[in-house]
Design a protein around this motif. Structure first.
Motif, PDB file in Angstrom:
ATOM      1  N   ILE A  56     -65.922 -12.379 -58.700  1.00 52.19           N
ATOM      2  CA  ILE A  56     -67.141 -11.728 -59.185  1.00 52.19           C
ATOM      3  C   ILE A  56     -68.320 -12.487 -58.604  1.00 52.19           C
ATOM      4  O   ILE A  56     -68.439 -13.689 -58.817  1.00 52.19           O
ATOM      5  CB  ILE A  56     -67.204 -11.771 -60.728  1.00 52.19           C
ATOM      6  N   PRO A  57     -69.150 -11.815 -57.829  1.00 55.42           N
ATOM      7  CA  PRO A  57     -70.197 -12.567 -57.127  1.00 55.42           C
ATOM      8  C   PRO A  57     -71.167 -13.250 -58.094  1.00 55.42           C
ATOM      9  O   PRO A  57     -71.666 -12.626 -59.033  1.00 55.42           O
ATOM     10  CB  PRO A  57     -70.906 -11.506 -56.283  1.00 55.42           C
ATOM     11  N   PHE A  99     -74.030 -14.136 -57.513  1.00 54.93           N
ATOM     12  CA  PHE A  99     -75.325 -13.494 -57.331  1.00 54.93           C
ATOM     13  C   PHE A  99     -75.587 -12.457 -58.429  1.00 54.93           C
ATOM     14  O   PHE A  99     -76.679 -12.388 -59.007  1.00 54.93           O
ATOM     15  CB  PHE A  99     -75.273 -12.827 -55.949  1.00 54.93           C
ATOM     16  N   VAL A 100     -74.539 -11.693 -58.748  1.00 52.56           N
ATOM     17  CA  VAL A 100     -74.657 -10.647 -59.765  1.00 52.56           C
ATOM     18  C   VAL A 100     -74.856 -11.269 -61.154  1.00 52.56           C
ATOM     19  O   VAL A 100     -75.720 -10.849 -61.920  1.00 52.56           O
ATOM     20  CB  VAL A 100     -73.406  -9.753 -59.730  1.00 52.56           C
ATOM     21  N   ILE A 126     -78.346 -12.537 -61.533  1.00 50.94           N
ATOM     22  CA  ILE A 126     -79.325 -11.471 -61.779  1.00 50.94           C
ATOM     23  C   ILE A 126     -79.269 -11.051 -63.243  1.00 50.94           C
ATOM     24  O   ILE A 126     -80.294 -10.972 -63.920  1.00 50.94           O
ATOM     25  CB  ILE A 126     -79.034 -10.259 -60.877  1.00 50.94           C
ATOM     26  N   LEU A 127     -78.053 -10.804 -63.733  1.00 48.67           N
ATOM     27  CA  LEU A 127     -77.902 -10.318 -65.105  1.00 48.67           C
ATOM     28  C   LEU A 127     -78.466 -11.313 -66.102  1.00 48.67           C
ATOM     29  O   LEU A 127     -79.253 -10.969 -66.980  1.00 48.67           O
ATOM     30  CB  LEU A 127     -76.428 -10.072 -65.413  1.00 48.67           C
TER      31      LEU A 127
END
Lengths: 416, 343
Positions: free
Chosen positions: A253-254, A256-257, A260-261
């Motif tokens: 799971i990146p 990066f994501v 952001i969340l």
């Protein structure tokens, strides 16, 4: 330990990286001692002032003037007529002025002006030109006439009693001011940004903050990664399975994501520099966990560890004295990489508008963010973003060089 | 190979693929859970504050009511968490993410659909081209050594440390603004309407160049360095010395070496895909490229929670799919995986 350090500092890659990094770090410490200005002070009233020295106009007008016998005409012609104007003049002259293209030399401004003065006429027949283009040429002509006329400037003061203007001085075109005489001046080596802040001062401050972000993120990631890796590798069994399951999940799971969340959910106001750094650290520990775990697995059945176990030493002690020292080099290397990826992660988050809240701090990412939001590249304000990109690259470059150097010292097979 | 062996071989593959796909499905499930739970666990829960926050920028009262109703229904705001998750996941799997707050009345699915193509068409070829070129250069540098290696390695080491957006902004300044070779922003000329005309295609291609090459350059740098050190490592391995001793042709040995050096590079690609795609998404912003990256930034600026949530989910799915694909390919290439399947 001493020997290892000596070895490390014999690696040219490590040394180069170390020197660059130390230079950046020292700059962030020494520069504020020399330049005391607040890095976020909005000095310029307007955005993106060019790099250079700004001297007070009033001071220079009122100060001592020196007459220098220098040809000032071509200089001011050059600065007042843009390259685009020159191109347009050439175009007009060849199309409507009957001048051969070979006779026009754009480098020779005075020659070009001479041709222009001799041939241009506003009333000439200009087939194929739009009205606005015709007006543009008329304006250009007027402009050139103004520069050529070279009349003296007259300074006037308002008389407070009568409200009339009284001439106080005239300024000829050969009068000069020594910039050292001008008391009010300020040098912006890298110009100002969209808020009118001194880019250089801001950049140094931002570098310091970004390094701090990287450091905190690196420390958090290393602690989490080391802890999970040690437990997973040493305890084994179900604990290992569980930790590896989670680690594998977060590897795929990146991060990066997740960044952001989490950053979005925390909200703009709560996002301080430290919090952003911790969030980055909490999403980038998987690499350390993996390498620590595999090292621990290969270590845990070595003779010296078994000996410790037989001697009845506690698990804590075995891990700390018999296993950790063997991992030190890996952990340090992973830590170095995490600093660099932490700085990059902050920059990317800020580019998306999810970085630390902006008004109180400058980070490298926020500087990039503002520069792009205010379209600095499109209006030619390279100084607002180019130094920032170079700084980020230099930090990452120096850290990666250090890492590669260490890698070669500790993995002799990689030496070339 | 005997017939029985072949059947077992096929079985092994099936098992390997089955396990991989199952594992990725589990990961996808957890990714969806995280996507749902993380924002709701945070103190500034965007979902709870939605009624007040999301519509504060809108002046049209019917629109506000519409968005709010839509939202309450879609997210089951008043239900318990687990029910909310059920509703949300069901909708998400059908591609229904509700209405965008920022670009009302467009639906989130519509916005995503119009931007995902741009991102895929940009990133997929760029990462693949960068990976191939990088590995070639790295391998050549390791094999030739000498001046080529001495010059090319530091250059790539430096280039690979540029963030993708940094490379993007440099290319933009040099080739877009100073040299004016390529347009500086957007996915196609602003004066064009997307159609299949030659003019439009040409515009798309010229807009494609700068974002494409900025991603390729970054990828080349990182891959070349990794491939170079893997190749050096392999070139010093015992089997190389043994093969030389046996008198096997140099070109054949090089073939072995690069095949072996390639394998960790493929795993490396799988590990770093997420980071690479994240970087490339941010690079889109520099060019205002109409992909997911720019959409995400617009969503963040507009406090458009449904759009952000959908973007992060779609990015996760893309990364997971790409990873799965790389792993499946790896199973075909690596002889050790094949051997393991036959046990």
């Amino acid at each position: 330990m001493k020997n290892t350090l000596r070895q490390v500092f014999h690696s040219p890659k490590f040394v180069i990286g170390f020197v660059i990094f130390a230079a950046l770090l020292l700059t962030t410490i020494i520069y504020p001692l020399v330049v005391a200005a607040d890095p976020l002070e909005m000095v310029g009233n307007g955005n993106f002032f060019k790099p250079g020295t700004y001297v007070s106009v009033k001071d220079s007008v009122e100060g001592t003037h020196y007459t220098l016998n220098i040809d000032v005409k071509s200089g001011s012609l050059d600065s007042k007529i843009s390259a685009e104007d020159k191109e347009s003049m050439k175009e007009w002259l060849t199309k409507f002025g009957g001048v051969a293209e070979a006779d026009i030399n754009l480098e020779d401004v005075e020659g070009l002006i001479g041709l222009w003065e001799a041939n241009y006429s506003e009333s000439a027949d200009q087939p194929g030109l739009t009205a606005s283009r015709k007006k543009y040429f008329a304006r250009l002509n007027k402009n050139i006439d103004g520069i050529l006329a070279d009349s003296d400037l007259i300074l006037a003061r308002e008389n407070p009693d009568t409200g009339e203007l009284e001439e106080s001085a005239t300024i000829g075109s050969n009068e000069f001011v020594n910039t050292k005489d001008v008391a009010n001046r300020r040098t912006f080596i890298l110009g100002t940004d969209n808020f009118g802040r001194d880019v250089l001062t801001e950049l140094v401050d931002a570098t310091k903050t970004s390094l701090r972000v990287g450091l905190i993120a690196g420390v958090v990631a290393t602690i989490v990664g080391l802890f999970l890796g040690l437990i997973s590798g040493y305890v084994g069994g179900v604990v290992d399975d569980l930790i590896m399951f989670i680690t594998n999940l977060f590897t795929v799971i990146p991060s990066f994501v997740l960044l952001i969340l989490i950053s979005y959910s925390v909200g703009q106001n709560a996002r301080g520099v430290n919090l952003v750094a911790i969030i980055i650290g909490l999403t980038s520990w998987t690499w350390t966990t993996r390498s620590v775990r595999s090292q621990v697995i290969s270590l845990r059945n070595r003779d010296h560890v078994n000996l410790s176990k037989l001697s009845g030493h506690s698990m804590m002690r075995i891990v700390l004295t018999d296993i950790l020292p063997y991992l030190a080099s890996y952990v340090v290397m992973a830590f170095i990489l995490q600093i660099s990826s932490g700085i990059l992660a902050e920059a990317q988050l800020s580019m998306l508008g999810l970085g630390p809240s902006t008004s109180t701090t400058a980070t490298l990412g926020l500087m990039m963010n503002w520069a792009t939001l205010y379209a600095a590249p499109l209006n030619g304000s390279w100084w607002a973003y180019f130094p920032v990109v170079i700084t980020i690259a230099l930090i990452a470059f120096s850290l990666n060089l250090m890492n590669t150097g260490l890698d070669q010292v500790f993995n002799p097979q990689l030496r070339d | 190979m005997s017939k029985g062996n072949g059947v077992r071989h096929l079985k092994g593959f099936k098992k390997y693929y089955g396990q991989k796909i199952l594992w990725y499905l589990i990961t996808l499930f957890f990714a969806i859970v995280l996507n749902f739970v993380l924002p709701r666990l945070m103190p500034g829960d965007p979902v709870a504050g939605i009624a007040a926050g999301a519509v504060s920028g809108m002046t049209d009262t019917t629109a506000i009511q519409k968005v709010y109703n839509d939202y309450a229904e879609k997210f089951g705001v008043n239900e318990p968490m687990i029910v909310q998750f059920g509703i949300w996941a069901k909708n998400a799997l059908r591609g229904d993410f509700g209405v965008s707050f920022g670009q009302y009345p467009r639906t989130v699915a519509d916005i995503i659909a119009s931007s995902i193509g741009w991102t895929l068409a940009l990133q997929l070829p760029a990462i693949i081209v960068g990976w191939i070129l990088g590995n070639l250069l790295g391998a050549v540098a390791a094999y030739i050594k000498g001046a080529f290696d001495k010059v090319i390695l530091p250059v790539f080491l430096f280039v690979s440390n540029f963030p993708a957006f940094g490379m993007a902004i440099i290319l933009l300044t040099v080739f877009g603004i100073n040299l004016k070779w390529f347009p500086t922003s957007g996915g196609y000329g602003f004066d064009l309407i997307p159609n299949m005309s030659w003019e439009f295609v040409r515009s798309v291609i010229s807009h494609y160049q700068l974002p494409f090459w900025s991603i390729v350059l970054i990828t080349i740098g990182g891959q070349a360095i990794g491939m170079r050190s893997m190749s050096i490592y392999e070139l010093n391995a015992d089997y190389v010395k043994y093969s030389r001793f046996l008198g096997i042709k140099d070109s054949k040995i090089v073939g072995y070496v690069f095949r072996n050096a390639m394998l960790p590079q493929i795993t490396g690609l799988a590990m770093s895909l997420g980071t690479m795609m994240g970087g490339a998404l941010v690079a889109e912003i520099i060019f205002s490229y109409p992909g997911i990256g720019s959409t995400l930034m617009a969503a963040v600026r507009g406090q458009d929670y449904p759009l952000i949530s959908a973007c992060t989910l779609i990015i996760t799915v893309m990364v997971l799919l790409a990873n799965l694909f790389v792993e499946l390919i790896y199973g075909v290439i690596d002889p050790r995986v094949k051997a393991a399947q036959q046990d």
